[in-house]
Scaffold this active site. Structure first.
Site, mmCIF file in Angstrom:
data_model
loop_
_atom_site.group_PDB
_atom_site.id
_atom_site.type_symbol
_atom_site.label_atom_id
_atom_site.label_comp_id
_atom_site.label_asym_id
_atom_site.label_seq_id
_atom_site.Cartn_x
_atom_site.Cartn_y
_atom_site.Cartn_z
ATOM 1 N N GLY A 1 0.835 -1.185 0.000
ATOM 2 C CA GLY A 1 0.000 0.000 0.000
ATOM 3 C C GLY A 1 0.872 1.238 0.000
ATOM 4 C CB THR B 1 -10.507 4.887 -7.294
ATOM 5 O OG1 THR B 1 -10.349 4.697 -5.892
ATOM 6 C CG2 THR B 1 -11.695 5.809 -7.547
ATOM 7 C CD GLU C 1 -2.623 10.649 -4.634
ATOM 8 O OE1 GLU C 1 -3.263 9.656 -4.232
ATOM 9 O OE2 GLU C 1 -1.520 10.556 -5.219
ATOM 10 C CG LEU D 1 -25.256 18.585 16.791
ATOM 11 C CD1 LEU D 1 -24.797 19.890 16.169
ATOM 12 C CD2 LEU D 1 -25.833 18.830 18.191
ATOM 13 N N GLY E 1 -29.072 13.085 15.703
ATOM 14 C CA GLY E 1 -29.653 11.964 16.416
ATOM 15 C C GLY E 1 -29.711 10.727 15.526
ATOM 16 N N GLY E 2 -30.739 9.913 15.713
ATOM 17 C CA GLY E 2 -30.865 8.673 14.950
ATOM 18 C C GLY E 2 -30.958 8.897 13.453
#
Length: 385
Positions: free
Chosen positions: A132, A161, A248, A343, A345-346
């Site tokens: 890598g 990619t 990059e 902020l 929430g769910g």
């Protein structure tokens, strides 16, 4: 904070990009995420807009720009809308500099017209399962034929990619064994036509984020690559790869800043509308303090990004400073977007909300183009430790 990094031409370009995104991308983006890639027609549309030719020399039909600022505008506007253009960033920001700087006249005449129009999409294949950040560890081999007419390419790559849709892939391969004194020697860049016999796309990888950007495993089994497709000089590949890392890493910093800025906008709009115990979430002191902290961090990142864009424009952005800007902006974005998601929430955990996309998409910025740990190593070396 007031910005001076952009001029009226950039503002006109921004308006064009914003209009295009609203009309051609936002209505379809959820479908593209489900498909795991954008349609090829989007790339042709971007080609028609001239997006792929901004930094292409004028003699090849491009805009002749050397500044990264137009690309920065694109990253800011896609983040603002919570979308991406698929693998366009690899095509324009990673591959194009190699073709322009190291391609010969025949190669440019052969590939750049299609590159400009979006008919010929590109990718670059460096990463391998065991290599890598350590590019010197690349094991993919390319052996020159006895008559010198072609290379025989064997090996595999991962995390590529744009690898599914690419027509031409710049493959980093070992054309000679590494030297005892220098592991980085012997690497070359070969431009591989994806219709070549022996080339195959393996798995289309399922990622945490950037789900509309195709990413794949590639394999090469006795692929014949004409000698005419060698990019630059044989054995000089490692040096070529390192020269583009500053730009990059700047791109990763810009994208991270843009995502964090967009996250604040999404969170601010949400907390003004959402009520808890009969009171808008925006009225709670904690909400105000959290967003104030986020705003201060993003303002600092914006100032750093703008300075880096100016330095890059005059080719004075150093390797160490590119590492600093990438480290700061990518780590900052992680903190800010996490707070903005909280902020919500769910609902912030639901993919229908753009904040969840930003959360997932931004995470990889601390890994690719050199991980945060690699950035710290570069910075430490620069300060003499």
């Amino acid at each position: 904070m007031q910005r001076t990094v952009y001029n009226s031409d950039h503002d006109t370009f921004r308006h064009m990009i914003r209009t295009f995104i609203a009309r051609e991308v936002v209505p379809h983006f959820a479908e593209w995420e489900e498909a795991g890639m954008v349609p090829r027609s989007l790339y042709r549309q971007l080609g028609d807009l001239g997006i792929f030719g901004i930094e292409l020399p004028e003699e090849y039909g491009g805009g002749g720009e050397t500044s990264f600022k137009y690309q920065a505008v694109i990253r800011e506007e896609t983040a603002r809308a919570g979308v991406t253009f698929g693998a366009d960033v690899v095509h324009t920001c990673l591959v194009l500099p190699y073709l322009v700087e190291y391609g010969n006249d025949e190669q440019k005449a052969r590939w750049l017209p299609g590159f400009l129009s979006g008919e010929l999409m590109t990718a670059i294949a460096m990463t391998e399962p065991g290599a890598g950040s350590d590019l010197a560890g690349i094991k993919t081999t390319a052996k020159l034929s006895g008559d010198g007419s072609h290379y025989v390419l064997n090996g595999s790559k991962t995390f590529i990619t744009g690898g599914v849709q690419a027509d031409l892939i710049l493959v980093v391969a070992r054309t000679s064994p590494a030297g005892d004194a220098d592991r980085r020697s012997g690497l070359s860049i070969l431009c591989v036509d994806t219709t070549s016999e022996g080339f195959s796309v393996g798995r289309k990888l399922e990622k945490l984020g950037l789900r509309a950007q195709d990413t794949a495993e590639l394999s090469f089994t006795d692929v014949r690559v004409p000698i005419e497709n060698l990019l630059g000089e044989e054995g000089a590949g490692f040096g070529y790869l390192t020269r583009n890392l500053v730009r990059e890493r700047l791109g990763a910093a810009v994208g991270s800043y843009a995502n964090a800025s967009a996250a604040i906008e999404f969170a601010t709009a949400y907390v003004k509308e959402r009520e808890v115990f009969g009171t808008p979430v925006a009225q709670f002191q904690n909400t105000k303090f959290v967003l104030a902290e986020c705003s201060a961090e993003v303002a600092a990142a914006q100032a750093a990004v703008d300075r880096a864009l100016d330095l890059d424009e005059i080719r004075e952005l150093t390797v160490a400073d590119a590492a600093r800007i990438k480290l700061f902006c990518t780590e900052m974005a992680g903190r800010v977007i996490d707070k903005c998601l909280q902020l919500h929430g769910g609902y912030g955990y639901m993919r229908e909300y753009p904040i969840s996309r930003l959360y997932a998409d931004t995470r990889v910025n601390r890994i690719y183009a050199g991980s945060s740990e690699v950035m710290k190593t570069i910075i430490a070396k620069d300060i003499g430790i």
